[in-house]
Design a protein around this motif. Sequence first.
Motif, mmCIF file in Angstrom:
data_model
loop_
_atom_site.group_PDB
_atom_site.id
_atom_site.type_symbol
_atom_site.label_atom_id
_atom_site.label_comp_id
_atom_site.label_asym_id
_atom_site.label_seq_id
_atom_site.Cartn_x
_atom_site.Cartn_y
_atom_site.Cartn_z
ATOM 1 N N THR A 211 0.831 -1.218 0.000
ATOM 2 C CA THR A 211 0.000 0.000 0.000
ATOM 3 C C THR A 211 0.861 1.262 0.000
ATOM 4 N N VAL A 212 2.072 1.157 0.558
ATOM 5 C CA VAL A 212 3.010 2.275 0.580
ATOM 6 C C VAL A 212 4.349 1.758 0.062
ATOM 7 N N PHE A 213 4.930 2.475 -0.905
ATOM 8 C CA PHE A 213 6.192 2.050 -1.511
ATOM 9 C C PHE A 213 7.244 3.149 -1.319
ATOM 10 N N TYR A 214 8.505 2.709 -1.214
ATOM 11 C CA TYR A 214 9.595 3.656 -0.989
ATOM 12 C C TYR A 214 10.701 3.417 -2.008
ATOM 13 N N LEU A 215 11.215 4.519 -2.570
ATOM 14 C CA LEU A 215 12.297 4.454 -3.553
ATOM 15 C C LEU A 215 13.345 5.512 -3.244
ATOM 16 N N TYR A 216 14.562 5.090 -2.870
ATOM 17 C CA TYR A 216 15.674 6.024 -2.742
ATOM 18 C C TYR A 216 16.568 5.853 -3.964
ATOM 19 N N THR A 217 16.006 6.074 -5.131
ATOM 20 C CA THR A 217 16.713 5.990 -6.402
ATOM 21 C C THR A 217 17.673 4.801 -6.450
ATOM 22 N N PRO A 218 17.171 3.566 -6.286
ATOM 23 C CA PRO A 218 18.065 2.402 -6.332
ATOM 24 C C PRO A 218 18.422 1.981 -7.751
ATOM 25 N N PHE A 219 17.676 2.521 -8.712
ATOM 26 C CA PHE A 219 17.914 2.187 -10.125
ATOM 27 C C PHE A 219 17.355 3.310 -10.982
ATOM 28 N N THR A 220 17.736 3.293 -12.252
ATOM 29 C CA THR A 220 17.342 4.356 -13.172
ATOM 30 C C THR A 220 16.853 3.734 -14.481
ATOM 31 N N THR A 244 9.456 9.007 -2.590
ATOM 32 C CA THR A 244 10.715 9.002 -3.320
ATOM 33 C C THR A 244 11.725 9.932 -2.669
ATOM 34 N N LEU A 245 12.997 9.658 -2.959
ATOM 35 C CA LEU A 245 14.093 10.522 -2.531
ATOM 36 C C LEU A 245 15.176 10.436 -3.583
ATOM 37 N N GLY A 246 15.732 11.572 -3.957
ATOM 38 C CA GLY A 246 16.823 11.575 -4.920
ATOM 39 C C GLY A 246 16.350 11.811 -6.346
ATOM 40 N N PRO A 247 17.232 11.558 -7.323
ATOM 41 C CA PRO A 247 16.941 11.870 -8.724
ATOM 42 C C PRO A 247 15.681 11.224 -9.288
ATOM 43 N N CYS A 248 15.273 10.068 -8.751
ATOM 44 C CA CYS A 248 14.069 9.427 -9.289
ATOM 45 C C CYS A 248 12.829 10.276 -9.077
ATOM 46 N N THR A 249 12.886 11.228 -8.136
ATOM 47 C CA THR A 249 11.723 12.075 -7.862
ATOM 48 C C THR A 249 11.287 12.843 -9.096
ATOM 49 N N THR A 250 12.238 13.360 -9.864
ATOM 50 C CA THR A 250 11.876 14.141 -11.047
ATOM 51 C C THR A 250 11.191 13.276 -12.097
ATOM 52 N N VAL A 251 11.589 12.006 -12.173
ATOM 53 C CA VAL A 251 10.944 11.079 -13.109
ATOM 54 C C VAL A 251 9.537 10.744 -12.632
ATOM 55 N N VAL A 252 9.409 10.427 -11.349
ATOM 56 C CA VAL A 252 8.117 10.058 -10.786
ATOM 57 C C VAL A 252 7.135 11.223 -10.888
ATOM 58 N N ALA A 253 7.630 12.452 -10.747
ATOM 59 C CA ALA A 253 6.760 13.631 -10.805
ATOM 60 C C ALA A 253 6.086 13.788 -12.158
ATOM 61 N N GLU A 254 6.646 13.141 -13.186
ATOM 62 C CA GLU A 254 6.060 13.224 -14.528
ATOM 63 C C GLU A 254 4.953 12.194 -14.750
ATOM 64 N N GLU A 255 4.757 11.303 -13.797
ATOM 65 C CA GLU A 255 3.743 10.271 -13.952
ATOM 66 C C GLU A 255 2.345 10.861 -13.757
ATOM 67 N N ALA A 256 1.516 10.747 -14.794
ATOM 68 C CA ALA A 256 0.186 11.362 -14.755
ATOM 69 C C ALA A 256 -0.746 10.699 -13.754
ATOM 70 N N ALA A 266 13.996 16.915 -5.003
ATOM 71 C CA ALA A 266 14.766 15.664 -5.024
ATOM 72 C C ALA A 266 15.664 15.517 -3.799
ATOM 73 N N GLN A 267 15.899 16.605 -3.066
ATOM 74 C CA GLN A 267 16.750 16.553 -1.879
ATOM 75 C C GLN A 267 15.981 16.175 -0.619
ATOM 76 N N ARG A 268 14.683 15.998 -0.756
ATOM 77 C CA ARG A 268 13.835 15.650 0.381
ATOM 78 C C ARG A 268 12.905 14.504 -0.013
ATOM 79 N N THR A 269 12.325 13.849 0.982
ATOM 80 C CA THR A 269 11.348 12.815 0.671
ATOM 81 C C THR A 269 10.066 13.468 0.158
ATOM 82 N N VAL A 270 9.528 12.902 -0.897
ATOM 83 C CA VAL A 270 8.279 13.398 -1.486
ATOM 84 C C VAL A 270 7.278 12.250 -1.519
ATOM 85 N N LEU A 271 6.096 12.486 -0.997
ATOM 86 C CA LEU A 271 5.057 11.477 -0.963
ATOM 87 C C LEU A 271 4.059 11.717 -2.088
ATOM 88 N N PHE A 272 3.865 10.698 -2.905
ATOM 89 C CA PHE A 272 2.898 10.744 -3.997
ATOM 90 C C PHE A 272 1.741 9.811 -3.675
#
Length: 278
Positions: A211-220, A244-256, A266-272
């Motif tokens: 129900t809740v997922f966490y990604l600290y940019t482990p892959f690209t 999310t945390l780190g560079p993956c945040t900018t990618v995830v932010a584009e998900e409609a 990207a320097q802080r945790t962001v909850l989507f």
Amino acid sequence: MTQGWNARLDAWLQDRSLRDPQQLGRRIEVLDQLESALVHGLLPSSTHGEALLAELEAINQQLFQTLREDIRRGKGAGSLRAWAASLRSSDNGKGYGPLDALISGVLDLQEPSDAIELGPEMVFYQPTPARHIFDFIEQASPTQADVVMDLGAGLGHVTLLTAICTDARCVGIELQASYVASARQCGQALQVHNAQFFAQDVREADIAGGTVFYLYTPFTGGILRTVLDALRREAAGRVIRLCTLGPCTTVVAEEAWLKPAGACDAQRTVLFQSIPAD
């Protein structure tokens, strides 16, 4: 220069507040300076310096042991949250700090020496700085009804701390089996029964219960794309959250199909949260 360090050492030796268990932040700062001075010969043949080093480290170890006992008795959430609030107030917001030293000492995770060679699009492992883990816990506020999945869990810091601080079932999915073995050993030693770890490629893992997922940019790249597509399919049938945390945040932010709870930094945790289908 040696004379200045001797004066500093004398001040530390006389400072009884450094022996107060609650003064962990100051003690870590002094230990860092003292170790550096001894290594670089600024306090040559300093019996007093070495004795102070051992004394302060012993105080820290006793504190860590007390917190481990709190965790085993089911009181770890209150203890760790209190320390997080105390130590984050002096955190400079960059890299690792006293809170990380506390968590490292309490969990005592052993990093294996036989880590596998990373493939393309896999990111070199670094544990999530502890302040971000507590930010995640506060933002997501997982309950007993949640299943929290850390995708690319590494040594399991996020999974373990979330399990200690909440009633959620917490699952760490990590490709490197030796990391999983270390995380499991820690969970067993601390009797954290709501934490599980699986040695799997996240692209092949069963995430249906999460129900809740966490990604600290482990892959690209393609791996991240595959994982996001899998999460989107999960969200087609139910609402999920992704932190999310780190560079993956900018990618995830584009998900409609996802909506951030606040600003995307990207320097802080962001909850989507997933947007329910019409």
